[in-house]
Design a protein around this motif. Structure first.
Motif, PDB file in Angstrom:
ATOM      1  N   GLU A 118      39.606  51.110  42.758  1.00 18.55           N
ATOM      2  CA  GLU A 118      40.812  50.464  42.244  1.00 18.55           C
ATOM      3  C   GLU A 118      40.451  49.393  41.211  1.00 18.55           C
ATOM      4  O   GLU A 118      39.458  48.666  41.365  1.00 18.55           O
ATOM      5  N   ALA A 119      41.257  49.311  40.166  1.00 13.62           N
ATOM      6  CA  ALA A 119      41.090  48.296  39.121  1.00 13.62           C
ATOM      7  C   ALA A 119      42.482  47.945  38.599  1.00 13.62           C
ATOM      8  O   ALA A 119      42.909  48.450  37.552  1.00 13.62           O
ATOM      9  N   PRO A 120      43.208  47.102  39.328  1.00 14.52           N
ATOM     10  CA  PRO A 120      44.584  46.789  38.947  1.00 14.52           C
ATOM     11  C   PRO A 120      44.651  45.924  37.695  1.00 14.52           C
ATOM     12  O   PRO A 120      43.638  45.442  37.190  1.00 14.52           O
ATOM     13  N   LYS A 121      45.870  45.713  37.235  1.00 16.81           N
ATOM     14  CA  LYS A 121      46.064  44.987  35.973  1.00 16.81           C
ATOM     15  C   LYS A 121      45.478  43.583  36.027  1.00 16.81           C
ATOM     16  O   LYS A 121      45.014  43.062  34.999  1.00 16.81           O
ATOM     17  N   GLU A 122      45.477  42.956  37.202  1.00 15.60           N
ATOM     18  CA  GLU A 122      44.951  41.590  37.305  1.00 15.60           C
ATOM     19  C   GLU A 122      43.459  41.545  36.972  1.00 15.60           C
ATOM     20  O   GLU A 122      42.986  40.582  36.359  1.00 15.60           O
ATOM     21  N   ASP A 123      42.724  42.594  37.342  1.00 16.48           N
ATOM     22  CA  ASP A 123      41.299  42.662  37.002  1.00 16.48           C
ATOM     23  C   ASP A 123      41.112  42.741  35.493  1.00 16.48           C
ATOM     24  O   ASP A 123      40.246  42.073  34.920  1.00 16.48           O
TER      25      ASP A 123
END
Length: 270
Positions: free
Chosen positions: A33-38
């Motif tokens: 997972e690599a959400p927008k916050e990352d």
């Protein structure tokens, strides 16, 4: 290094979070997972103020994660469109900031699109002035480039066409890419340096290709991190090393790569 004001990461991805935005059941790979916050933390670290978010094949044609991210910054998007995508969905994506549709010609991402599929996709996106994002590798730019670039739309070639640099800068693939750039309707992303490098972690040969393409078509080159680097097959690049590559270029070239060219290509500020 301080990036110019308005710098754009022209190629990056969002993965998940899967409890909110599940991966496609028929996906061919499952990235961490690599959400927008990352991604936003990465961009703040290096000074990117704009970005082009490319829909990942792991999410298929469900653009929920992309749409959520597009609403949170100065972003443009690239979608995965099929002949079955409803026209209302294309309109919704455009309103959210999507400006392109990606075509994959890589077996690990699924079957290559047929001529009929490409024609149907083009018919859906032409009214919105979107570009085609062309994703090929090896000799793919020579095999598919002229057909895709002859459709009457702007074409953006991802990752320097992922040419095989073991064949040198005079290879058939590099020659085909340069010839397509000469048409005036083709752009190229100087992203994926780690994917092309023949002796990682050194990126020297990828940088030489970048220099060649900048000299050949300085007004139609773009630059991106390709973060968070899916399917790297053993070499996980450090984003700091990729950004450091920008120091290899002049101030004028950096401004074109990061600010002026992406503004024109993706419609930032319009």
């Amino acid at each position: 290094m301080v990036l110019p004001a308005g710098s754009c990461d022209a190629h990056c991805h969002i993965f998940g979070p899967t409890d909110v935005f599940p991966y496609a059941p028929d996906r061919t790979f499952t990235p961490p997972e690599a959400p927008k916050e990352d991604l936003q933390r990465l961009h703040r670290r290096f000074g990117f103020e704009r970005a082009v978010l490319v829909q990942s094949a792991c999410h298929g044609t469900d653009h929920s994660a992309l749409l959520d991210a597009l609403a949170s910054g100065d972003y443009r998007g690239v979608a995965l469109v099929t002949p079955e995508t409803p026209d209302a969905e294309i309109a919704r994506l455009h309103e959210a900031g999507v400006r392109g549709a990606r075509l994959h010609f890589l077996p690990h991402l699924g079957p290559a699109p047929s001529a009929g599929t490409i024609e149907a996709i083009v018919g859906k996106i032409v009214p919105y002035g979107w570009h085609i994002a062309l994703h090929v590798a090896g000799n793919g730019i020579a095999e598919h480039g002229e057909r895709v670039c002859g459709l009457g739309l702007t074409v953006v070639v991802d990752h320097m066409a992922r040419v095989d640099l073991r064949e040198g800068l005079g290879s058939a693939a590099v020659t085909a890419l340069r010839r397509l750039l000469d048409t005036g309707d083709v752009w190229v992303k100087l992203s994926g340096a780690d994917r092309l490098a023949t002796a990682p972690p050194s990126l020297a040969d990828s940088v030489e290709l970048m220099r060649l393409l900048i000299a050949h078509a300085p007004e139609r080159v773009l630059w991106g991190t390709d973060s968070p680097h899916p399917n790297t097959h053993g070499f996980d690049p450090d984003d700091a090393d990729l950004v450091d590559v920008l120091e290899s270029f002049s101030d004028g070239d950096r401004r074109r790569l990061l600010v002026e060219n992406p503004a024109r290509c993706f419609g930032f500020g319009s």
